[in-house]
Structure formats: structure tokens, C-alpha cells
Design an enzyme around this catalytic site. Structure first.
Site, PDB file in Angstrom:
ATOM      1  N   LYS A  49      12.609  11.896  16.722  1.00 25.64           N
ATOM      2  CA  LYS A  49      11.853  12.050  15.474  1.00 25.64           C
ATOM      3  C   LYS A  49      10.514  12.694  15.813  1.00 25.64           C
ATOM      4  CE  LYS A  49       9.765   8.479  13.288  1.00 25.64           C
ATOM      5  NZ  LYS A  49       8.425   8.898  12.883  1.00 25.64           N
ATOM      6  N   LYS A  81       7.177  12.950   6.178  1.00 22.25           N
ATOM      7  CA  LYS A  81       7.191  12.110   4.963  1.00 22.25           C
ATOM      8  C   LYS A  81       6.800  12.938   3.737  1.00 22.25           C
ATOM      9  CE  LYS A  81       6.780   7.708   7.306  1.00 22.25           C
ATOM     10  NZ  LYS A  81       6.620   8.158   8.703  1.00 22.25           N
ATOM     11  N   ASP A  84       6.434  15.935  -2.483  1.00 24.17           N
ATOM     12  CA  ASP A  84       5.878  16.986  -3.340  1.00 24.17           C
ATOM     13  C   ASP A  84       6.830  17.295  -4.497  1.00 24.17           C
ATOM     14  OD1 ASP A  84       4.184  19.140  -4.150  1.00 24.17           O
ATOM     15  OD2 ASP A  84       3.533  19.338  -2.070  1.00 24.17           O
ATOM     16  N   ALA A 193       9.107  -6.240  15.770  1.00 19.76           N
ATOM     17  CA  ALA A 193      10.549  -6.547  15.731  1.00 19.76           C
ATOM     18  C   ALA A 193      11.127  -6.427  17.148  1.00 19.76           C
ATOM     19  CB  ALA A 193      11.261  -5.569  14.805  1.00 19.76           C
ATOM     20  N   GLY A 209       8.853   4.280  19.317  1.00 25.24           N
ATOM     21  CA  GLY A 209       7.904   5.251  19.848  1.00 25.24           C
ATOM     22  C   GLY A 209       7.162   4.736  21.059  1.00 25.24           C
TER      23      GLY A 209
HETATM   24  P1  XMP Z   1       6.093   2.860  17.195  1.00 22.60           P
HETATM   25  O1  XMP Z   1       5.188   3.499  18.189  1.00 22.60           O
HETATM   26  O2  XMP Z   1       5.468   1.780  16.379  1.00 22.60           O
HETATM   27  O3  XMP Z   1       6.423   4.088  16.222  1.00 22.60           O
HETATM   28  O4  XMP Z   1       7.428   2.438  17.762  1.00 22.60           O
HETATM   29  C1  XMP Z   1       7.041   3.953  15.021  1.00 22.60           C
HETATM   30  C2  XMP Z   1       7.384   5.282  14.442  1.00 22.60           C
HETATM   31  O5  XMP Z   1       8.078   5.097  13.260  1.00 22.60           O
HETATM   32  C3  XMP Z   1       7.306   5.493  12.133  1.00 22.60           C
HETATM   33  N1  XMP Z   1       7.265   4.337  11.255  1.00 22.60           N
HETATM   34  C4  XMP Z   1       7.684   4.329  10.004  1.00 22.60           C
HETATM   35  N2  XMP Z   1       8.175   5.286   9.221  1.00 22.60           N
HETATM   36  N3  XMP Z   1       8.484   3.715   7.496  1.00 22.60           N
HETATM   37  C5  XMP Z   1       8.528   4.958   7.955  1.00 22.60           C
HETATM   38  O6  XMP Z   1       8.965   5.838   7.211  1.00 22.60           O
HETATM   39  C6  XMP Z   1       7.996   2.723   8.232  1.00 22.60           C
HETATM   40  O7  XMP Z   1       7.967   1.602   7.813  1.00 22.60           O
HETATM   41  C7  XMP Z   1       7.576   3.062   9.546  1.00 22.60           C
HETATM   42  N4  XMP Z   1       7.076   2.295  10.527  1.00 22.60           N
HETATM   43  C8  XMP Z   1       6.902   3.128  11.577  1.00 22.60           C
HETATM   44  C9  XMP Z   1       5.955   5.921  12.611  1.00 22.60           C
HETATM   45  O8  XMP Z   1       5.576   7.089  11.926  1.00 22.60           O
HETATM   46  C10 XMP Z   1       6.196   6.167  14.081  1.00 22.60           C
HETATM   47  O9  XMP Z   1       6.618   7.500  14.293  1.00 22.60           O
END
Ligand code: XMP
Length: 236
Positions: A49, A81, A84, A193, A209
């Protein structure tokens, strides 16, 4: 590319792990770190992603080069995300698909993707809608979940994002969506989680990530996550 291809990769590799490649920093460092990570993680990671952090760090050309180099090994998801009006959504998705992205994450709340979903399928790309966000303050999503769920189902998005920190909503989404609408759960480890937990509640994929790209040993971290996912799926 349809999410069925992502599921095929999941079955080939025995993994449900998608890497959020959110590297932010100097261009040369981020480019070489991205290439390094993708070159070592191919046995465990099925999709990548990419969103604002990496794109702002290495530029569009840098992202293009990465996708070109690894398109046969990973499923690429654009996470800007998008939220528009319909014609801008379509034009933006066309550019992202031309760059090599296989799927694009959009917001559902503007309710502007009725035409975008079939348009994207015509480009052989998938649309994933944000249904619920993982952070505590996402109350507007919680209050409007039923409307968003009905919209996601009705418009036929290929997948939805539901934060792994809110497993009750994963369960609800699994009950309410069509089985071929897949659930992506970010928020694993660094947002609280545990790996594999979202899968037990009905998610199809976990997005991770920092717990990988900031780990002292990213390969070991990815391997451990995938092992936990395999256990979670095996226990079901
Ligand atoms: P981490 O570093 O926390 O990264 O493992 C998480 C990644 O996922 C995305 N993210 C979300 N995207 N709804 C979303 O659409 C969410 O609830 C959400 N939580 C995390 C965030 O942009 C990052 O790339």
C-alpha cells in the site's frame, strides 16, 4: 487487477499480509529503503500500500519505478483516500491505474463512486472503500456505519477498510457485505491489534506498516506476523 488476483497471491504465499510502505524522509534514502524492503519481503508480503508519505518523499517517478520493478511480485494499492466529485475520482483513478496500481482506496462518505466502480473494473482495477477508521476519534464513521455499509454493498466496491482495532465492526461488515467484498484491516501491532486477530473476526487481509519497516529486522517481523496469521486461520 481484481482482488481475486490478490487472493491468489495470498494462497500461493500462505499470507494475508499487506505492507503499508509509508516511508517519509530524504528521497534517496526512501527509494533505496523501499527497494530493499520489497526485495527481502517477497516470501511473506502479498501486497504493498502506497500513499502520501512515500509519494511525497520520492515523487511520482520514484513510485512508478518501484511498481514497474515489483509488479509481478506484489499487488499495488494506491492509498490517497480519495474523496472528490465523480469526474475527478474517475480521472484520478485512471492516472493511478496507468501508473501500475492494481487497486485504489477511496472514501465512501462523499457517496461519489457509483460510476467509479464499473469504470475501474473496465480498467481492470479494484476499488476499496474506507468503512471504519482505526483511531479513537472516528465517531462520525461509527455514527454513520449503517449508511456507509449499505452504500458499500449497493455500489459493489471490491473491498472495504475497517480498522483492526475495532474488531466488532469487522464482524458486522463480514455479516452485511457480500462474501466477495473483501475486508482490509490496518492498525495491527503499532495501533494495538495483535497479528491475526482481525482475520479471526472476518477480515481477509491485514495491513501493517511501522511494525515492519521500522523493525530492526523487517523480515523477521513479517515472518512472525504471517505465522500468527496462519495460526489464526488454522484455528477457525
Ligand atoms: P501502521 O504503521 O500503523 O500503518 O501499521 C497503518 C497504515 O494503515 C493506514 N490506516 C488506515 N487506513 N483506515 C484506513 O483507511 C484506518 O482505520 C486506518 N488505520 C491505519 C495508515 O494510513 C497506514 O498506512
Amino acid at each position: 487487477m481484481s482482488l481475486a488476483n490478490l487472493m491468489n497471491k495470498a494462497e500461493e504465499k500462505g499470507s494475508r499480509l499487506i505492507l503499508a510502505l509509508d516511508l517519509l524522509g530524504p528521497k534517496d534514502y526512501c527509494s533505496s529503503r523501499a527497494v530493499y524492503l520489497l526485495s527481502i519481503l517477497r516470501d511473506y508480503v502479498i501486497g504493498v500500500k502506497i500513499g502520501h508519505p512515500l509519494t511525497l518523499s520520492i515523487g511520482i517517478k520514484g513510485v512508478l519505478d518501484i511498481i514497474k520493478q515489483y509488479s509481478s511480485e506484489y499487488f499495488f494499492i494506491a492509498d490517497f483516500k480519495l474523496a472528490d466529485v465523480p469526474h475527478i475520482m474517475k480521472a484520478t483513478v485512471k492516472v493511478l491505474v496507468d501508473m501500475g496500481f492494481n487497486a485504489v482506496i477511496t472514501h465512501l462518505f462523499p457517496m461519489s463512486i457509483d460510476e467509479l466502480v464499473p469504470f475501474s473494473h473496465g480498467l481492470n482495477a479494484s476499488i476499496i472503500g474506507v468503512l471504519m477508521m482505526s483511531h479513537k476519534g472516528a465517531v462520525l464513521f461509527e455514527k454513520n456505519l449503517n449508511v456507509l455499509l449499505d452504500y458499500a454493498r449497493g455500489v459493489g466496491v471490491d473491498g472495504v477498510v475497517v480498522g483492526a482495532t475495532k474488531p466488532m465492526y469487522i464482524k458486522l461488515a463480514r455479516e452485511r457485505l457480500n462474501r466477495d467484498q473483501l475486508i482490509f484491516a490496518p492498525g495491527v501491532i503499532r495501533q494495538g491489534a495483535t497479528a491475526g486477530e482481525a482475520l479471526k473476526f472476518g477480515a481477509d487481509f491485514e495491513i501493517v506498516g511501522r511494525a515492519i519497516y521500522e523493525a530492526p529486522d523487517p523480515l523477521l517481523s513479517a515472518r512472525r506476523i504471517v505465522e500468527s496469521e496462519r495460526e489464526a486461520l488454522h484455528d477457525q
